[in-house]
Scaffold this motif. Structure first.
Motif, PDB file in Angstrom:
ATOM      1  N   PHE A   8       0.834  -1.200   0.000  1.00  0.00           N
ATOM      2  CA  PHE A   8       0.000   0.000   0.000  1.00  0.00           C
ATOM      3  C   PHE A   8       0.872   1.255   0.000  1.00  0.00           C
ATOM      4  N   ASP A   9       0.234   2.364  -0.356  1.00  0.00           N
ATOM      5  CA  ASP A   9       0.932   3.654  -0.330  1.00  0.00           C
ATOM      6  C   ASP A   9       0.986   4.141   1.114  1.00  0.00           C
ATOM      7  N   LEU A  10       2.136   4.048   1.727  1.00  0.00           N
ATOM      8  CA  LEU A  10       2.307   4.429   3.132  1.00  0.00           C
ATOM      9  C   LEU A  10       3.221   5.654   3.194  1.00  0.00           C
ATOM     10  N   PRO A  11       2.639   6.849   3.251  1.00  0.00           N
ATOM     11  CA  PRO A  11       3.449   8.075   3.157  1.00  0.00           C
ATOM     12  C   PRO A  11       4.482   8.230   4.262  1.00  0.00           C
ATOM     13  N   ASN A  12       4.231   7.629   5.432  1.00  0.00           N
ATOM     14  CA  ASN A  12       5.165   7.781   6.551  1.00  0.00           C
ATOM     15  C   ASN A  12       6.048   6.552   6.759  1.00  0.00           C
ATOM     16  N   HIS A  13       5.990   5.634   5.811  1.00  0.00           N
ATOM     17  CA  HIS A  13       6.812   4.428   5.938  1.00  0.00           C
ATOM     18  C   HIS A  13       8.297   4.769   5.788  1.00  0.00           C
ATOM     19  N   MET A  14       9.112   4.238   6.675  1.00  0.00           N
ATOM     20  CA  MET A  14      10.549   4.474   6.616  1.00  0.00           C
ATOM     21  C   MET A  14      11.271   3.163   6.306  1.00  0.00           C
ATOM     22  N   GLY A  36       9.730  14.299   3.466  1.00  0.00           N
ATOM     23  CA  GLY A  36       8.620  13.986   4.355  1.00  0.00           C
ATOM     24  C   GLY A  36       8.963  13.123   5.546  1.00  0.00           C
ATOM     25  N   TYR A  37      10.263  12.956   5.837  1.00  0.00           N
ATOM     26  CA  TYR A  37      10.656  12.139   6.979  1.00  0.00           C
ATOM     27  C   TYR A  37      10.478  12.886   8.301  1.00  0.00           C
ATOM     28  N   ILE A  38      10.521  14.200   8.256  1.00  0.00           N
ATOM     29  CA  ILE A  38      10.269  14.995   9.458  1.00  0.00           C
ATOM     30  C   ILE A  38       9.216  16.046   9.124  1.00  0.00           C
ATOM     31  N   SER A  39       8.493  16.486  10.133  1.00  0.00           N
ATOM     32  CA  SER A  39       7.401  17.443   9.938  1.00  0.00           C
ATOM     33  C   SER A  39       7.929  18.867   9.791  1.00  0.00           C
ATOM     34  N   ASN A  40       7.039  19.763   9.396  1.00  0.00           N
ATOM     35  CA  ASN A  40       7.403  21.181   9.325  1.00  0.00           C
ATOM     36  C   ASN A  40       7.868  21.691  10.682  1.00  0.00           C
ATOM     37  N   LEU A  41       7.159  21.273  11.733  1.00  0.00           N
ATOM     38  CA  LEU A  41       7.512  21.724  13.077  1.00  0.00           C
ATOM     39  C   LEU A  41       8.909  21.240  13.466  1.00  0.00           C
ATOM     40  N   GLU A  42       9.191  19.967  13.203  1.00  0.00           N
ATOM     41  CA  GLU A  42      10.516  19.432  13.525  1.00  0.00           C
ATOM     42  C   GLU A  42      11.600  20.165  12.741  1.00  0.00           C
ATOM     43  N   TYR A  43      11.319  20.438  11.479  1.00  0.00           N
ATOM     44  CA  TYR A  43      12.300  21.121  10.635  1.00  0.00           C
ATOM     45  C   TYR A  43      12.597  22.525  11.169  1.00  0.00           C
ATOM     46  N   LEU A  44      11.544  23.248  11.533  1.00  0.00           N
ATOM     47  CA  LEU A  44      11.737  24.599  12.062  1.00  0.00           C
ATOM     48  C   LEU A  44      12.505  24.578  13.380  1.00  0.00           C
ATOM     49  N   MET A  45      12.239  23.578  14.213  1.00  0.00           N
ATOM     50  CA  MET A  45      12.978  23.483  15.473  1.00  0.00           C
ATOM     51  C   MET A  45      14.453  23.186  15.218  1.00  0.00           C
ATOM     52  N   HIS A  46      14.737  22.351  14.217  1.00  0.00           N
ATOM     53  CA  HIS A  46      16.136  22.092  13.858  1.00  0.00           C
ATOM     54  C   HIS A  46      16.812  23.386  13.398  1.00  0.00           C
ATOM     55  N   LEU A  47      16.119  24.167  12.576  1.00  0.00           N
ATOM     56  CA  LEU A  47      16.693  25.423  12.091  1.00  0.00           C
ATOM     57  C   LEU A  47      16.960  26.382  13.245  1.00  0.00           C
ATOM     58  N   ASN A  48      16.030  26.446  14.193  1.00  0.00           N
ATOM     59  CA  ASN A  48      16.224  27.313  15.354  1.00  0.00           C
ATOM     60  C   ASN A  48      17.421  26.865  16.185  1.00  0.00           C
ATOM     61  N   THR A  49      17.565  25.559  16.345  1.00  0.00           N
ATOM     62  CA  THR A  49      18.700  25.032  17.113  1.00  0.00           C
ATOM     63  C   THR A  49      20.017  25.351  16.416  1.00  0.00           C
ATOM     64  N   LEU A  50      20.046  25.164  15.102  1.00  0.00           N
ATOM     65  CA  LEU A  50      21.261  25.459  14.340  1.00  0.00           C
ATOM     66  C   LEU A  50      21.599  26.947  14.377  1.00  0.00           C
ATOM     67  N   ALA A  51      20.577  27.776  14.563  1.00  0.00           N
ATOM     68  CA  ALA A  51      20.790  29.225  14.641  1.00  0.00           C
ATOM     69  C   ALA A  51      21.171  29.672  16.049  1.00  0.00           C
ATOM     70  N   GLY A  52      21.263  28.720  16.977  1.00  0.00           N
ATOM     71  CA  GLY A  52      21.658  29.054  18.339  1.00  0.00           C
ATOM     72  C   GLY A  52      20.510  29.494  19.220  1.00  0.00           C
ATOM     73  N   ARG A  53      19.283  29.259  18.769  1.00  0.00           N
ATOM     74  CA  ARG A  53      18.126  29.657  19.568  1.00  0.00           C
ATOM     75  C   ARG A  53      17.722  28.538  20.518  1.00  0.00           C
ATOM     76  N   SER A  54      17.154  28.928  21.662  1.00  0.00           N
ATOM     77  CA  SER A  54      16.853  27.937  22.692  1.00  0.00           C
ATOM     78  C   SER A  54      15.700  28.413  23.564  1.00  0.00           C
ATOM     79  N   PHE A  55      14.906  27.465  24.066  1.00  0.00           N
ATOM     80  CA  PHE A  55      13.848  27.795  25.020  1.00  0.00           C
ATOM     81  C   PHE A  55      14.436  28.278  26.344  1.00  0.00           C
ATOM     82  N   ASN A  56      15.728  28.058  26.540  1.00  0.00           N
ATOM     83  CA  ASN A  56      16.382  28.457  27.785  1.00  0.00           C
ATOM     84  C   ASN A  56      16.878  29.901  27.759  1.00  0.00           C
ATOM     85  N   ASP A  57      16.714  30.584  26.629  1.00  0.00           N
ATOM     86  CA  ASP A  57      17.210  31.956  26.498  1.00  0.00           C
ATOM     87  C   ASP A  57      16.125  32.819  25.871  1.00  0.00           C
TER      88      ASP A  57
END
Length: 209
Positions: A8-14, A36-57
């Motif tokens: 079957f067509d399994l869009p989230n199959h890895m 499509g292996y990671i969501s938009n939210l996960e991708y944006l959080m990765h970009l924020n982390t790479l930019a040095g952004r953090s929930f701790n600051d």
């Protein structure tokens, strides 16, 4: 049965066999997002982390963009591009009229006078804007009060409307180009005054809740 499921067509199959072989692991974050292996939210959080952004600051808090541009309609059609903000443009350029009248004109004048030119005198994210959004959520409420010198802000300036926030940041205010924070997408409780803070009454008589 397993083979039938895989037929079957399994869009989230890895493909774990490929992952073990190293192909998936070697992919860049952008490639994983594009495939499509990671969501938009996960991708944006990765970009924020790479930019040095953090929930701790709070001065380098993660930034999430305005995605929608319609906060008035009773219903929205997510398949209709008209409901979305143009992500090719920063907030300061969403309104062409505001951009040309305020930012471009100022930039050109600075060039003429030999000054170091810049477009915006404010930032899309800073300590004040983060606390502005998180005013109802402890412990950020206490940080906000301290930031304001011991009290909540003037009620009319307090965060009370996503529509008004969009209007100010996208077109109405020349001093506001802020984006959003992750809470808009993952923590709806930040919009509720769960601690029953008294944040005052606006000039039109509406109580900030």
């Amino acid at each position: 049965m397993y083979d039938k499921i895989l037929s079957f067509d399994l869009p989230n199959h890895m493909d774990y066999e490929r992952e073990v072989a190293g192909t998936f692991i070697r992919m860049s974050i952008t490639e994983k997002w594009q495939k499509g292996y990671i969501s938009n939210l996960e991708y944006l959080m990765h970009l924020n982390t790479l930019a040095g952004r953090s929930f701790n600051d709070l001065t380098q808090y993660p930034v999430f963009p305005f995605v929608l541009s319609d906060f008035e309609s009773e219903e929205i059609d997510l398949s209709d591009p008209a409901f979305y903000r143009d992500l090719n443009l920063p907030m300061g350029a969403i309104s062409k009229e505001r951009f040309e009248r305020h930012y471009q004109m100022k930039y050109d004048m600075q060039l003429e006078t030999g000054e170091e030119p810049f477009m915006y005198g404010t930032h899309y994210s800073n300590l004040g804007s983060v606390l502005h959004f998180l005013i109802r959520l402890a412990p950020f409420s206490y940080y906000f009060i301290e930031f304001q010198g011991g009290s909540f802000d003037v009620p009319d300036r307090s965060f009370h409307s996503i529509l008004q926030t969009w209007r100010l940041a996208s077109s109405l205010s020349s001093a506001d180009v802020k984006e959003l924070i992750p809470s808009f997408y993952i923590l709806p409780e930040f919009l509720e005054n769960l601690n029953s803070y008294d944040m005052g009454v606006m000039q039109r008589g509406t109580e900030i809740s």
